[in-house]
Write a protein that holds these residues in place. Structure first.
Motif, PDB file in Angstrom:
ATOM      1  N   ARG A 324       0.832  -1.192   0.000  1.00 36.53           N
ATOM      2  CA  ARG A 324       0.000   0.000   0.000  1.00 36.53           C
ATOM      3  C   ARG A 324       0.875   1.255   0.000  1.00 36.53           C
ATOM      4  O   ARG A 324       2.037   1.230   0.396  1.00 36.53           O
ATOM      5  CB  ARG A 324      -0.945   0.019   1.192  1.00 36.53           C
ATOM      6  N   LYS A 340      -4.438   6.272   2.963  1.00 34.41           N
ATOM      7  CA  LYS A 340      -3.698   5.098   2.502  1.00 34.41           C
ATOM      8  C   LYS A 340      -4.559   4.290   1.542  1.00 34.41           C
ATOM      9  O   LYS A 340      -5.764   4.124   1.759  1.00 34.41           O
ATOM     10  CB  LYS A 340      -3.276   4.212   3.680  1.00 34.41           C
ATOM     11  N   ALA A 341      -3.939   3.776   0.474  1.00 36.45           N
ATOM     12  CA  ALA A 341      -4.608   2.929  -0.508  1.00 36.45           C
ATOM     13  C   ALA A 341      -3.695   1.766  -0.840  1.00 36.45           C
ATOM     14  O   ALA A 341      -2.469   1.938  -0.965  1.00 36.45           O
ATOM     15  CB  ALA A 341      -4.934   3.731  -1.762  1.00 36.45           C
ATOM     16  N   GLY A 342      -4.277   0.577  -0.968  1.00 39.66           N
ATOM     17  CA  GLY A 342      -3.437  -0.570  -1.251  1.00 39.66           C
ATOM     18  C   GLY A 342      -4.226  -1.794  -1.660  1.00 39.66           C
ATOM     19  O   GLY A 342      -5.464  -1.761  -1.799  1.00 39.66           O
ATOM     20  N   GLY A 357      -8.982  -4.469  -2.572  1.00 39.83           N
ATOM     21  CA  GLY A 357      -8.386  -3.143  -2.556  1.00 39.83           C
ATOM     22  C   GLY A 357      -9.015  -2.340  -1.428  1.00 39.83           C
ATOM     23  O   GLY A 357     -10.158  -2.592  -1.020  1.00 39.83           O
TER      24      GLY A 357
END
Length: 472
Positions: A324, A340-342, A357
């Protein structure tokens, strides 16, 4: 029985942690001995010789704290520090070989004695020896050394540790005080303050004890206690602080070209460079001997690599990969907000294996902002969605759902711009549909663990400048 042995071993460990003090208990009267030296006594004696010693006078280097000795019960009229600081300072000046101390503390006694000598010699000249020499003049000081002990702080840190199990136990306690000394050199020709130095020294007190309380038979009680208390002598701590103040005054005087070593500029520069390195390190540790780290970059990007651990209706899961990216910006010195993105994978046996995701928004609290090794906690909410199973691996938004997460971690600053962080978090979806099965009374959840690399930066802001003077 195994637990009892563990506790007994811990108690013995407390007791024998400082065996020197425990096995050196005084049982007989001791003879007088030469006074102990401090850690800085040898440094003063071995310090390079000056080009020319400085005649220095010390009228009164006194206790300015007004602090009385700290006692648990009642009151005391004993002062917290020795009242002989002037004598200690004169001894330190003498050991350094950089100063020729002259008597000024009891100048009245010296002048009276000189008057007696002068009147006696006058009588000899009248009666028997007209060639009796005159009394030589007194030395005068080129520099006066002033200052004193300006602070004695009790209990700046206290604490301890203890354990007891089935009548067997031990404990340790400690307390730390702090003494502060100021020393300044004043020119007698102009009255100018040439240099001022400030030194502090902590004073440690420790207590360790172990005990056993046990019924060994009917109406037979065994009780055993042992331990010791060790207090760092205030007089030695005061002596070391004064000696370090003299050492610092000499080196800072060399730095300002007030005086010099006999060997000249090359040795002068080495001494100053070493002192400045020590001073920089001591200034960075602040009060509680932890290195101070000033992080003034307000923004950061983070790359995290780690794993996810599924807990749901398919039983215990396996540790699966996670990656991420994140962005953080500081709101205050101790609080920041992060996005946060992952992508991560969840797996439970052979029946469940899905990739998701996620997008998270967290509020993060840095518990020790000015430490290089800084723990933090965070909490927030987010969205997660299962990735489509086709080759495009796009996010299937039809099954997106909300969640909350919270976590803890520790951040280690490699430099101003880069740090590493180790973290762990607990993610709780709003529903029990994470694995497609609604079963049981508990909602499915998962853990994330990871190691991240963080890059810190600040947005450059160009302020408009003008050549016009400010108007009232």
């Amino acid at each position: 029985m195994n637990l009892k042995r563990v506790v007994t071993h811990i108690a013995c460990g407390f007791l024998f942690a400082s065996c020197g003090a425990y096995f050196n208990q005084p049982i007989m009267n001791q003879d007088a001995r030469i006074g102990e030296t401090s850690g800085y006594s040898a440094k003063l004696v071995e310090f390079p010789e000056p080009a020319e010693p400085i005649v220095a006078g010390v009228y009164n280097f006194k206790d300015q704290t007004g602090q009385y000795k700290n006692v648990e019960n009642g009151s005391t009229f004993s002062t917290a520090v020795s009242q002989g600081a002037t004598t200690m300072l004169i001894k330190a000046l003498e050991d350094s070989k950089w100063f020729t101390p002259i008597e000024r503390e009891n100048l009245g006694n010296l002048l009276n004695e000189r008057n007696i000598i002068r009147s006696t010699r006058d009588e000899y000249r009248k009666n028997s020896n007209p060639n009796e020499p005159n009394l030589p003049p007194l030395l005068y000081a080129g520099v006066l050394l002033e200052g004193g002990i300006i602070s004695y702080d009790s209990n700046i840190i206290t604490g301890g540790l203890g354990a007891r199990y089935f009548g067997v136990g031990g404990s340790t306690q400690y307390r730390q005080d702090r003494i502060t000394v100021y020393l300044r050199a004043v020119s007698t020709s102009s009255g100018k303050v040439l240099k001022t130095v400030y030194i502090s020294k902590t004073i440690l007190s420790q207590a360790i004890d172990a005990s056993l309380f046990r019924y060994v038979n009917f109406q037979r009680l065994l009780e055993v206690e042992t331990g010791y208390t060790k207090n760092e002598p205030v007089q030695l701590a005061m002596k070391e602080a004064i000696e370090k103040a003299v050492h610092a005054l000499i080196v800072e005087g060399i730095q300002d070209r007030l005086w010099s070593t006999k060997s000249g500029n090359e040795l002068n520069d080495k001494l100053v460079e070493k002192y400045l390195e020590e001073k920089k390190l001591e200034e960075s540790t602040r009060l509680y001997e932890r290195e101070y780290f000033d992080q003034n970059l307000k923004n950061s990007f983070t790359l995290d690599l780690g794993g996810a651990l599924y807990k749901g209706d398919y039983g215990n899961g396996e540790l699966t990969p996670l990656i991420r990216l994140g962005y953080n910006t500081s709101l205050t010195d101790f609080m920041s907000v992060g996005l946060k993105a992952g992508v991560f994978n969840l797996k439970g046996g052979t029946a469940y294996d899905e990739t998701f995701g996620h997008l998270d928004l967290n509020l993060e609290f840095n518990l020790l902002k000015n430490d290089k090794l800084a723990p933090f906690v965070y909490a927030g909410g987010g969205l997660m969605a299962q990735l489509a199973s086709d080759e495009s691996s796009s996010v299937d938004t039809s099954n997106a759902e909300g969640k909350v997460q919270y976590g803890v971690g520790v951040n280690y600053y490699l430099s101003k711009k880069f740090s590493m962080r180790l973290w762990a978090e607990h993610n709780i979806p709003f529903s029990d549909k994470l694995d497609g099965i609604e079963s049981g009374k508990y909602t499915d959840f998962y853990y994330n663990f990871g190691l991240g690399l963080q890059y810190h930066f600040s947005f450059s802001s160009k302020s408009k400048s003008t050549d016009k003077p400010l108007e009232n």
